[in-house]
Design a protein around this motif. Sequence first.
Motif, mmCIF file in Angstrom:
data_model
loop_
_atom_site.group_PDB
_atom_site.id
_atom_site.type_symbol
_atom_site.label_atom_id
_atom_site.label_comp_id
_atom_site.label_asym_id
_atom_site.label_seq_id
_atom_site.Cartn_x
_atom_site.Cartn_y
_atom_site.Cartn_z
ATOM 1 N N GLY A 18 0.640 -1.139 -0.077
ATOM 2 C CA GLY A 18 -0.146 -0.003 0.051
ATOM 3 C C GLY A 18 0.940 1.299 0.014
ATOM 4 N N GLU A 19 1.902 1.344 0.696
ATOM 5 C CA GLU A 19 2.970 2.387 0.726
ATOM 6 C C GLU A 19 3.589 2.597 -0.812
ATOM 7 N N GLU A 20 3.850 1.773 -1.257
ATOM 8 C CA GLU A 20 4.294 1.712 -2.753
ATOM 9 C C GLU A 20 3.294 2.120 -3.509
ATOM 10 N N VAL A 21 2.053 1.676 -3.458
ATOM 11 C CA VAL A 21 1.026 2.208 -4.363
ATOM 12 C C VAL A 21 0.701 3.613 -4.004
ATOM 13 N N ALA A 22 0.691 3.933 -2.850
ATOM 14 C CA ALA A 22 0.371 5.529 -2.461
ATOM 15 C C ALA A 22 1.526 6.378 -3.093
ATOM 16 N N LYS A 23 2.953 5.724 -2.822
ATOM 17 C CA LYS A 23 3.854 6.637 -3.600
ATOM 18 C C LYS A 23 3.615 7.003 -4.913
ATOM 19 N N LYS A 24 3.265 5.991 -5.701
ATOM 20 C CA LYS A 24 3.107 6.084 -7.284
ATOM 21 C C LYS A 24 1.853 6.837 -7.795
ATOM 22 N N THR A 25 0.817 6.643 -6.611
ATOM 23 C CA THR A 25 -0.410 7.059 -7.376
ATOM 24 C C THR A 25 -0.841 8.467 -6.691
ATOM 25 N N GLY A 26 -0.513 9.040 -5.610
ATOM 26 C CA GLY A 26 -0.857 9.957 -4.890
ATOM 27 C C GLY A 26 -2.132 9.700 -3.796
ATOM 28 N N LEU A 27 -2.594 8.430 -4.042
ATOM 29 C CA LEU A 27 -3.748 7.884 -2.874
ATOM 30 C C LEU A 27 -3.076 8.080 -1.623
ATOM 31 N N LYS A 28 -3.701 8.117 -0.586
ATOM 32 C CA LYS A 28 -3.361 8.225 0.993
ATOM 33 C C LYS A 28 -3.606 6.820 1.381
ATOM 34 N N LEU A 29 -2.556 6.201 2.055
ATOM 35 C CA LEU A 29 -2.642 5.068 2.889
ATOM 36 C C LEU A 29 -3.235 5.096 3.913
ATOM 37 N N PHE A 30 -4.318 4.222 4.606
ATOM 38 C CA PHE A 30 -4.738 4.208 5.938
ATOM 39 C C PHE A 30 -4.767 2.713 6.008
ATOM 40 N N HIS A 31 -3.749 2.321 6.832
ATOM 41 C CA HIS A 31 -3.447 0.759 6.893
ATOM 42 C C HIS A 31 -4.206 0.364 8.164
ATOM 43 N N ASN A 32 -4.742 -0.818 8.226
ATOM 44 C CA ASN A 32 -5.499 -1.180 9.373
ATOM 45 C C ASN A 32 -4.891 -0.923 10.780
ATOM 46 N N HIS A 33 -3.485 -1.111 11.060
ATOM 47 C CA HIS A 33 -3.210 -1.078 12.245
ATOM 48 C C HIS A 33 -3.046 0.777 12.652
ATOM 49 N N MET A 34 -3.228 1.641 11.710
ATOM 50 C CA MET A 34 -3.274 2.837 12.279
ATOM 51 C C MET A 34 -4.145 3.263 13.441
ATOM 52 N N THR A 35 -5.465 2.484 13.427
ATOM 53 C CA THR A 35 -6.477 2.952 14.495
ATOM 54 C C THR A 35 -6.090 1.993 15.516
ATOM 55 N N ILE A 36 -5.746 0.766 15.062
ATOM 56 C CA ILE A 36 -5.696 -0.534 16.267
ATOM 57 C C ILE A 36 -4.555 -0.053 17.092
ATOM 58 N N GLU A 37 -3.293 0.764 16.845
ATOM 59 C CA GLU A 37 -2.339 1.130 17.547
ATOM 60 C C GLU A 37 -2.752 2.314 18.380
ATOM 61 N N LEU A 38 -3.549 3.216 17.918
ATOM 62 C CA LEU A 38 -3.875 4.192 18.476
ATOM 63 C C LEU A 38 -4.849 4.065 19.726
ATOM 64 N N VAL A 39 -5.726 3.042 19.303
ATOM 65 C CA VAL A 39 -6.822 2.600 20.523
ATOM 66 C C VAL A 39 -5.924 1.620 21.552
ATOM 67 N N SER A 40 -4.986 0.952 21.298
ATOM 68 C CA SER A 40 -4.246 -0.221 22.159
ATOM 69 C C SER A 40 -3.402 0.564 23.070
ATOM 70 N N LYS A 41 -3.418 1.687 23.140
ATOM 71 C CA LYS A 41 -2.892 2.361 24.106
ATOM 72 C C LYS A 41 -3.878 2.691 25.285
#
Length: 186
Positions: A18-41
Amino acid sequence: MKFMLICGPQAVGKMTVGEEVAKKTGLKLFHNHMTIELVSKFFSYGTDAGKRLVHSFRQQIFDEVIASDLPGLIFTFVWAFDAQADWDYVDALIKKFESAGADIYVVELQADIEERLRRNKTEHRLQEKPTKRNIEWSEAELLKSMKKYRLNSLENEVPYRNYLKIDNTYLSAEETAERIIRHFGM
């Protein structure tokens, strides 16, 4: 706007691709652990409170992306193909973006278990996903979920028009991203 769902089992490379696709297309990456890591605190993801918060944050981000002028979003998800709740979630998510006029793309990744176990320990994964740093627990969870759920689709099971399944066992994230971009003409 474009919405790309990258699904597959744990440590298959969803975030890194997803990071590589985002770099090449300009789409934003929202990987599922972004929210999991925040909440797990505050709450374990396995608790009712943890699940509610993760779901709520994700929905708010999806709504704000839809209302924005962003070119699109890549979201990663571990899809249990034998769980109706996951089918319902994916369908509702796709309908949410479709109703806003987004072009929909579904990418499924698969890789051999040996490669997934190797990727589970990579520095980049552990940096981005602190809850995976207990390798013994993380590996056990990966193996347990593989036995409990079917984390890759059967042939012709995924009904979406813009769908691509890639075995990326022997492909780098860059090579996989290039195949995705080329396939969908992005």
